[in-house]
Design a protein around this motif. Structure first.
Motif, PDB file in Angstrom:
ATOM      1  N   THR A   1       3.160  39.882 -27.845  1.00 45.75           N
ATOM      2  CA  THR A   1       2.602  41.196 -27.519  1.00 45.75           C
ATOM      3  C   THR A   1       1.267  41.416 -28.211  1.00 45.75           C
ATOM      4  O   THR A   1       0.375  42.064 -27.678  1.00 45.75           O
ATOM      5  CB  THR A   1       3.583  42.305 -27.918  1.00 45.75           C
ATOM      6  OG1 THR A   1       4.865  41.962 -27.416  1.00 45.75           O
ATOM      7  CG2 THR A   1       3.172  43.629 -27.343  1.00 45.75           C
TER       8      THR A   1
ATOM      9  N   GLY B   1      -0.793  40.553 -25.092  1.00 51.69           N
ATOM     10  CA  GLY B   1      -0.838  41.960 -24.695  1.00 51.69           C
ATOM     11  C   GLY B   1      -1.803  42.775 -25.543  1.00 51.69           C
ATOM     12  O   GLY B   1      -2.060  43.936 -25.243  1.00 51.69           O
TER      13      GLY B   1
ATOM     14  N   LEU C   1      -5.839  40.944 -23.955  1.00 54.98           N
ATOM     15  CA  LEU C   1      -5.994  42.011 -22.966  1.00 54.98           C
ATOM     16  C   LEU C   1      -7.266  42.810 -23.231  1.00 54.98           C
ATOM     17  O   LEU C   1      -8.044  43.083 -22.316  1.00 54.98           O
ATOM     18  CB  LEU C   1      -4.766  42.920 -23.002  1.00 54.98           C
ATOM     19  CG  LEU C   1      -4.609  43.979 -21.919  1.00 54.98           C
ATOM     20  CD1 LEU C   1      -3.145  44.281 -21.724  1.00 54.98           C
ATOM     21  CD2 LEU C   1      -5.341  45.264 -22.207  1.00 54.98           C
TER      22      LEU C   1
ATOM     23  N   GLY D   1     -10.041  42.400 -20.562  1.00 52.16           N
ATOM     24  CA  GLY D   1      -9.873  43.526 -19.654  1.00 52.16           C
ATOM     25  C   GLY D   1      -8.972  43.230 -18.472  1.00 52.16           C
ATOM     26  O   GLY D   1      -8.888  44.022 -17.538  1.00 52.16           O
TER      27      GLY D   1
ATOM     28  N   ALA E   1      -5.941  43.695 -17.517  1.00 50.49           N
ATOM     29  CA  ALA E   1      -4.740  44.420 -17.908  1.00 50.49           C
ATOM     30  C   ALA E   1      -3.533  43.995 -17.076  1.00 50.49           C
ATOM     31  O   ALA E   1      -2.479  43.663 -17.621  1.00 50.49           O
ATOM     32  CB  ALA E   1      -4.978  45.916 -17.777  1.00 50.49           C
ATOM     33  N   ILE E   2      -3.691  43.984 -15.748  1.00 48.30           N
ATOM     34  CA  ILE E   2      -2.525  43.730 -14.898  1.00 48.30           C
ATOM     35  C   ILE E   2      -1.975  42.334 -15.135  1.00 48.30           C
ATOM     36  O   ILE E   2      -0.775  42.143 -15.305  1.00 48.30           O
ATOM     37  CB  ILE E   2      -2.911  43.923 -13.420  1.00 48.30           C
ATOM     38  CG1 ILE E   2      -3.307  45.372 -13.199  1.00 48.30           C
ATOM     39  CG2 ILE E   2      -1.769  43.546 -12.513  1.00 48.30           C
ATOM     40  CD1 ILE E   2      -3.661  45.674 -11.788  1.00 48.30           C
TER      41      ILE E   2
ATOM     42  N   VAL F   1      -0.276  42.094 -18.717  1.00 49.27           N
ATOM     43  CA  VAL F   1       0.983  42.825 -18.839  1.00 49.27           C
ATOM     44  C   VAL F   1       2.058  42.182 -17.970  1.00 49.27           C
ATOM     45  O   VAL F   1       3.225  42.086 -18.359  1.00 49.27           O
ATOM     46  CB  VAL F   1       0.770  44.312 -18.498  1.00 49.27           C
ATOM     47  CG1 VAL F   1       2.092  45.039 -18.460  1.00 49.27           C
ATOM     48  CG2 VAL F   1      -0.128  44.961 -19.524  1.00 49.27           C
TER      49      VAL F   1
ATOM     50  N   LEU G   1       3.315  39.138 -19.717  1.00 45.63           N
ATOM     51  CA  LEU G   1       4.101  39.576 -20.876  1.00 45.63           C
ATOM     52  C   LEU G   1       5.504  39.989 -20.453  1.00 45.63           C
ATOM     53  O   LEU G   1       6.503  39.571 -21.043  1.00 45.63           O
ATOM     54  CB  LEU G   1       3.363  40.761 -21.504  1.00 45.63           C
ATOM     55  CG  LEU G   1       3.774  41.237 -22.872  1.00 45.63           C
ATOM     56  CD1 LEU G   1       3.565  40.118 -23.851  1.00 45.63           C
ATOM     57  CD2 LEU G   1       2.938  42.433 -23.262  1.00 45.63           C
ATOM     58  N   MET G   2       5.574  40.799 -19.387  1.00 45.44           N
ATOM     59  CA  MET G   2       6.877  41.258 -18.913  1.00 45.44           C
ATOM     60  C   MET G   2       7.710  40.085 -18.433  1.00 45.44           C
ATOM     61  O   MET G   2       8.913  40.015 -18.677  1.00 45.44           O
ATOM     62  CB  MET G   2       6.690  42.250 -17.776  1.00 45.44           C
ATOM     63  CG  MET G   2       6.192  43.590 -18.229  1.00 45.44           C
ATOM     64  SD  MET G   2       6.028  44.631 -16.796  1.00 45.44           S
ATOM     65  CE  MET G   2       6.242  46.222 -17.547  1.00 45.44           C
TER      66      MET G   2
END
Lengths: 431, 411
Positions: B363, B367, B371, B375, B377-378, B381, B384-385
């Motif tokens: 993370t 993350g 990140l 930049g 982000a999508i 994340v 990460l998920m």
């Protein structure tokens, strides 16, 4: 009696010996200590160890608590007052009390509003939480969200009033059409509510100053108040969603079942912090370009999603624990799915699930501190950000963290004690 | 009113649209169709917004950035990593760090939790109370606050490394090494480093053989007992476990521990492994926090075995030790293990709070810094998920297999 024995036995006692007092080591406090603290040698060692641990804890804590300074302007002033003593610098709590509770941007003149909302929370919660109060008082609970919204965010009173009227209209539309079919009456309720909201929204946007109190932006809210808001809102919102998800997961319709399963397993499989990242940086990409959702709303959406997946699993457990006979009895009475769920299954399943739901609620309330990681200023965020970073209070860790821990301990321990009380109460009713 | 004969010879009526709502055979299809349409509408609305937002910001969806140099340092890595390594490598470092703290945390949390749970049931009044205080204090305070508190304790403790130095053996150090091999300083914990020489596969093989032999002997003892009623001694299993690896190591000497060297120079401790403070802080905090929950599970599990079971076993003439091993534990474990595994899962997910003490888990790397730098982000994340999802689904898969294997065989 003695004659018969006289032939066969040499001596028979004819009277009772007077009762003697038990040995001193088997009475009173000594007996208790022997049996509870020093029954065996390993146990005695454990006891001594435990006593030593308690001594160490208390010898560190007591001077710190009792010799604490409650009035000073900065850490260095504290140090001057305590000198070489071990007293804590609790002055930070008195000086930054408002920031810890309300955040640093909340207007000082409006502190009464969140306080009033907090007090009203107990008034509104009581009918739902105490089974002894008359059911009629539940109307207070129903009114509370609108009152609390108005108190916290401010603006014209027309907004919450029209929202409430919309819900009321929906309720009466549902009651009026309830005889025909559940789906139909649900549709009617939604239509009626949306119509009232639309009109109410228009009126509220025209009359912005009608009975208005100062409008407060979400980003100005902080401190423990933010934890309370997030916790209360998300737990109450996640209950209905959790029930729907649990029913969906039990559904015989494969599409609905698998959508619910996928949602629940996905949300339960990722840490809350990743969902908060979504709220912080990802969610904006999935909304229309010109929308300006504020962060609190986005966070509420994600935490509610998170909590409803866990609540759904708890309620699924409750549904599974109901005897099959209940489902069959509902069917044999000729009730349809909505009626069976509403009148027979859910009331019992929810009652079984109370301890689990409370566990989820406590866990969720604790997890609201995670918003400090995405730079929102809840109580932990306030401590780590503005307070510890200020030159006056840089280095006052224990007092601040201890205070935050105490706030959460009191709240969460209170909730779990209440839940155990409720469990006992509901359990005795069955005997 | 339909008569019985109507049911025996149902009239074949044609399908009419009203049946889509009124007939239970078709109503399900209608609802699913409506749900499908709704899901497609929502998904395409979100997708359309995403495309418009991407177009407005001049972005696209691509994982190309993973090959670019990361340009940031990570304080604790188990594999080679420099700031010129790629973002992908930084993410892998994060994954390894997450798994490291999760596994170490699960082990310590189990030890703490089981002892606290058993002690909370102890007849010793003061120990039981002390454990109740521990459990309630940790269960009712957010894990983030505990991580911050324990992180601060760890950060503020430990002396300077030079306190341990002997300056070439010329001076008496202010502090000695713990057991001659551990030094807790303000940089972290200096511990012996493990170095493997030639022949290490043989030592490893001996270890594995010992473990296999350990379980084989125990099952042999059990089989003999059940078949012939003869009780063989259990202690040879420990000899089988330990002897091969000790003999192999003595013969080959291929695994050596390098202690931290306090005499090498006048500035710092040399050699050994430095375990960073962020790791120690996170590890302790997660273990102690999760231990409180495990203690509750263990207590509930032991209490769930009714006293009748213990009494029945005693009536059969079993000794207390064997009552615990053969009667109470097998039944208690059935209750303890499922929530225990879900606590492991919680610990792994809570390790994502590493960022609060500056530990570089997935993370914090993927993350966090990656990140913010790229930049993306999508993409970040999502990845990460996915990582956490894979771990969770694996663990819950293992749990389902276990549950199926110990489930009560019901009629």
């Amino acid at each position: 009696m003695s004659d018969t024995h006289a032939q066969s036995v040499a001596f028979v006692r004819e009277s009772f010996i007077p009762e003697q007092a038990p040995p001193a080591r088997e009475t009173g406090a000594i007996r208790w200590v022997r049996h509870n603290l020093f029954p065996t040698i390993p146990n005695a060692i454990l006891t001594l160890l435990a006593l030593y641990v308690i001594y160490v804890l208390l010898s560190g804590l007591l001077p710190w608590l009792l010799g604490g300074v409650w009035n000073a302007g900065s850490l260095s002033e504290c140090r001057e007052i305590t000198g070489a003593g071990a007293g804590g610098c609790f002055a930070v709590l008195t000086e930054r009390w408002n920031q810890l509770i309300f955040g640093f941007a909340f207007p000082q003149t409006e502190y009464w509003r969140p306080l009033l909302a907090f007090v009203l929370l107990f008034v509104a919660g009581a009918p739902a939480l105490l089974p002894d109060l008359p059911r009629r008082l539940l109307i207070l609970t129903a009114l509370y969200p609108f009152v609390a919204y108005w108190l916290l965010w401010g603006g014209t009173i027309l907004t919450p009033v029209s929202a409430f009227l919309g819900v009321l209209a929906g309720y009466f539309a549902f009651k009026a059409t309830d005889r025909w079919s559940f789906a139909l009456s649900l549709g009617a309720a939604v239509v009626a509510a949306v119509a009232v909201w639309w009109v109410g929204g228009w009126v509220a946007s025209q009359e912005r100053d009608f009975l208005a109190i100062q409008r407060i932006q979400s980003r100005d809210m902080g401190g423990y108040m933010l934890n309370m808001i997030l916790g209360t809102v998300c737990i109450s919102l996640s209950l209905p969603f959790g029930i729907l998800l649990a029913l969906g997961r039990q559904s015989r319709l494969p599409l609905i079942k698998y959508v619910c399963v996928a949602f629940i397993e996905f949300v339960r499989g990722v840490p809350l912090i990743t969902l908060l990242f979504v709220a912080n940086v990802v969610l904006a990409y999935f909304l229309p370009p010109d929308t300006n959702f504020d962060l609190i709303l986005r966070v509420i959406i994600m935490i509610t999603m998170f909590a409803s997946a866990y609540i759904a699993e708890v309620i699924r457990g409750g549904l599974a624990a109901l005897p099959r006979g209940q489902y069959e009895a509902a069917d044999s009475l000729g009730l349809d799915y909505a009626q069976a769920m509403r009148l027979i299954i859910l009331p019992q399943a929810l009652k079984i699930s109370i301890p689990g739901i409370v566990n989820v609620a406590v866990g969720l309330f604790k997890d609201t501190t995670l918003v400090s990681i995405i730079s929102m200023f809840d109580v932990v965020g306030m401590i780590r950000g503005p307070i510890l970073a200020s030159t006056d209070w840089n280095g006052v860790y224990w007092e601040l963290y201890g205070f935050a821990a105490l706030l959460f301990f009191v709240t969460c321990y209170g909730i779990s004690q209440y839940s155990q009380w409720l469990e006992r109460k509901l359990a005795t009713e069955h005997r | 009113m339909a008569s019985i004969s109507d049911h025996d010879t149902p009239k074949r009526r044609g399908f009419h649209p009203g049946m889509l709502l009124s007939d239970t055979r078709y109503r399900g299809l209608t609802f699913q169709f409506i749900a499908l349409i709704a899901i497609i509408c929502i998904a395409s609305w979100l997708g359309w917004n995403l495309m418009r937002n991407f177009a407005a910001a001049g972005l696209n969806f691509s994982y190309g950035f993973l090959d670019n140099p990361a340009n940031y340092d990570i304080n604790q890595t188990l594999i080679d990593y420099t700031s010129r390594s790629s973002h992908l490598r930084a993410a892998i470092v994060g994954v390894i760090n997450t798994l490291l703290v999760a596994i170490a945390g699960c082990i310590l949390a189990t030890l703490i939790g089981v002892s606290a749970g058993v002690m909370r049931l102890s007849k010793n009044w003061i120990v039981a109370r002390l454990m109740s205080v521990y459990v309630e204090a940790f269960r009712n305070v957010p894990v983030l606050i505990w991580i911050l508190i324990i992180g601060t304790v760890v950060t503020l403790s430990g002396g300077a490394p030079r306190d341990f130095l002997t300056r070439g053996g010329s001076v008496e150090p202010d502090r000695g090494l713990f057991l001659g091999s551990f030094a807790f300083t303000n940089r972290g914990l200096y511990a012996p480093a493990v170095e493997v020489g030639p022949g290490w596969p043989i030592v490893l093989g001996a270890l594995v053989a010992g473990i296999v032999g350990f379980f084989l002997w125990r099952s042999h003892v059990k089989r003999t007992l059940f078949n012939s009623g003869k009780l063989l001694p259990v202690w040879p299993s420990w000899v089988i476990l330990i002897a091969p690896v000790v003999i192999a190591e003595l013969a080959l000497g291929s695994i050596s521990f390098i202690r931290p060297d306090v005499a090498a120079n006048n500035f710092n401790i040399q050699g050994g492994t430095l375990i960073g403070k962020p790791f120690i802080a996170l590890w302790l905090a997660l273990s102690v926090y999760t231990g409180a929950f495990i203690a509750e599970n263990v207590r509930a599990g032991i209490l769930s075995v009714s006293t009748g079971q213990t009494e029945a076993a005693a009536a059969l003439g079993l000794r207390p030790r064997r009552i615990m091993n053969l009667v109470v534990l097998p039944q208690a474990l059935r209750v303890i293990v499922p929530p225990l595994i879900s606590q492991y899962l919680n610990l792994t997910k809570n390790s994502s709070l590493a960022i609060a003490v500056g530990y570089a888990d997935i993370t914090a790397t993927l993350g966090g810094i990656t990140l913010n730098q790229t930049g993306r982000a999508i993409e970040c994340v999502l990845l990460l998920m996915l990582f956490y999802l894979v771990i969770s689904l694996t663990i819950s898969g293992v749990m389902n297999i276990y549950n199926a294997s110990v489930a009560l065989k019901e009629r």
